[in-house]
Design an enzyme around this catalytic site. Structure first.
Site, PDB file in Angstrom:
ATOM      1  CG  ASP A  18      -1.925  -1.216   1.619  1.00  0.00           C
ATOM      2  OD1 ASP A  18      -2.654  -1.354  -0.424  1.00  0.00           O
ATOM      3  OD2 ASP A  18      -2.346  -1.883   1.777  1.00  0.00           O
ATOM      4  CE  LYS A 176       0.967  -4.283   8.705  1.00  0.00           C
ATOM      5  NZ  LYS A 176      -0.318  -5.692   8.390  1.00  0.00           N
ATOM      6  CG  ASP A 285     -10.457  14.274   1.336  1.00  0.00           C
ATOM      7  OD1 ASP A 285     -11.021  14.226   2.487  1.00  0.00           O
ATOM      8  OD2 ASP A 285     -10.451  13.114   0.814  1.00  0.00           O
TER       9      ASP A 285
END
Length: 402
Positions: A18, A176, A285
């Site tokens: 991502d 991660k 945003d």
């Protein structure tokens, strides 16, 4: 407000699928803003095994006008995408910067959106979309960020730096992290659990090589977290699945905008829902999320609160915000409504209109690819980069509240 509790935040590395998508999208934003400071960009990226796909809407003088690409523009876009992946470090059989198939499906911006956003006659430039945006700051770290997220980011930044320098050649790009802290009286007092999963070279999932990897990760954690938070009671979960050789877009498809909590406050504050990456700064945003962080950080830096959440709301095509909300969670030294009034009285903020935000923070520049990994907030402002992290509004706030 609870004073004693456990709280957890996670981060992902620049090689997470991502985040690969986010960095490509923001590299495209930077490319177009480098050509035209008023470019309109909404670029989404899909990454998977040996494939990168761009989709979205653009308007950029000298690059895409009247439905036509300028000579060489398509080639420059593809080069930008491949160089972004190369910089991250993907040269693997399942995802290689020079070998993946590339599709460019960018096309012109809707005229109906453009007419609402563009300034014309007596109409000021409007917001590029409707929505709500939140900003947050707290005094848990010197960066005025939630400690769980701040440490999660810094663990992965440290590992990435070692990978790029060659100090940790067994590391691959995907990783991660997750940090759980115990809080007492609202302050972090102990790290109860830390999770790090990192893609690795072949063989680093067993025997002496696995032990070397685990020792390395624990040293990085010790370098990042304050020593008083670590103890024999801290649980470590390093590559808990055992093996992590297949990673990045080859192991998981990646999409722009799927890591919005990693990008912001790690779950410690609300999120309005909109992603940042791939969007030019007319999209509130992005720009309004940056100004709310800027305001919250300056409020905490000014000693007006230990913790602060700010919300703004906009309607597409309308310049003025529909609402401004300040919540200092009972930690403020002055009433929250007074802070709201003070913010609205500071002329340099331009009424918090999209144009006012971009002008004050200098957002019409190619500064966004750096934001697309390791968080948009809590970063060090340097030159044109991360201007929303500056604390140069402190004196203005104090003067407005005097």
């Amino acid at each position: 407000m609870r004073q004693s509790y456990l709280f957890t935040s996670e981060s992902v590395s620049e090689g997470h699928p991502d985040k690969v998508s986010d960095q490509i999208s923001d590299a495209i934003v930077d490319l177009f803003l480098s050509k035209d400071a008023e470019a309109r960009v909404a670029c989404e990226t899909l990454t998977t095994t040996q494939l990168v796909v761009l989709a979205g809407e653009i308007r950029c003088k000298g690059v895409f006008e009247n439905g036509e690409w300028a000579p060489g523009a398509l080639e420059e876009i593809e080069k930008t995408v491949r160089n972004t992946v190369k910089d991250i470090g993907y040269e693997q059989a399942g995802f290689h910067w020079n070998e993946f198939r590339f599709e460019n499906n960018l096309h012109g911006q809707s005229a109906h959106i453009a007419q609402g956003v563009d300034a014309s006659g007596n109409k000021d430039e409007g917001a590029g979309d409707q929505g709500i945006m939140f900003g947050y700051a707290c005094d848990e770290t010197p960066d005025l960020m939630p400690a769980t997220l701040d440490y999660s980011h810094k663990i992965l930044e440290h590992m990435a730096a070692d990978r790029h320098s060659g100090a940790a050649p067994f590391l691959e790009p995907d990783a991660k992290s997750q940090v759980t802290l115990k809080f007492e009286n609202g302050k972090p007092v102990a790290a109860t659990a830390i999770v790090v999963s990192t893609q690795h070279a072949k063989g680093y999932d067993e025997g002496a090589k696995e032990a070397e990897l685990h020792t390395y990760v624990k040293k990085v954690i010790a370098d990042v977290l304050p020593a008083n938070l670590l103890s024999n009671g801290t649980e470590y979960h390093i590559n808990p699945t055992g093996s992590f050789e297949i990673g990045g877009p080859d192991g998981d498809a990646g999409l722009t905008g799927r890591k919005i909590i990693v990008d912001t406050y790690g779950g410690a504050a609300p999120h309005g829902g909109g992603a940042f990456s791939g969007k030019d700064p007319t999209k509130v945003d992005r720009s309004a999320a940056y100004i709310t962080r800027y305001l919250a950080k300056n409020i905490v830096a000014a000693g007006l609160a230990k913790r602060c959440t700010i919300q703004l709301a906009y309607a597409i095509g309308v310049s003025k915000p529909l609402s401004l909300y300040v919540d200092t969670h009972g930690t403020g030294t002055v009433p929250d409504d007074k802070i709201e009034t003070a913010i609205q009285s500071i002329d340099k903020l331009g009424g918090l209109t999209p144009r006012g935000i971009r002008t004050h923070l200098g957002l019409n520049k190619p500064i966004y690819r750096k934001t697309a990994a390791y968080g948009h907030f809590g970063r060090t402002p340097e030159g044109d980069f991360f201007p929303w992290e500056k604390t140069d509004l402190v004196d203005d706030l104090k003067a407005a509240l005097a």
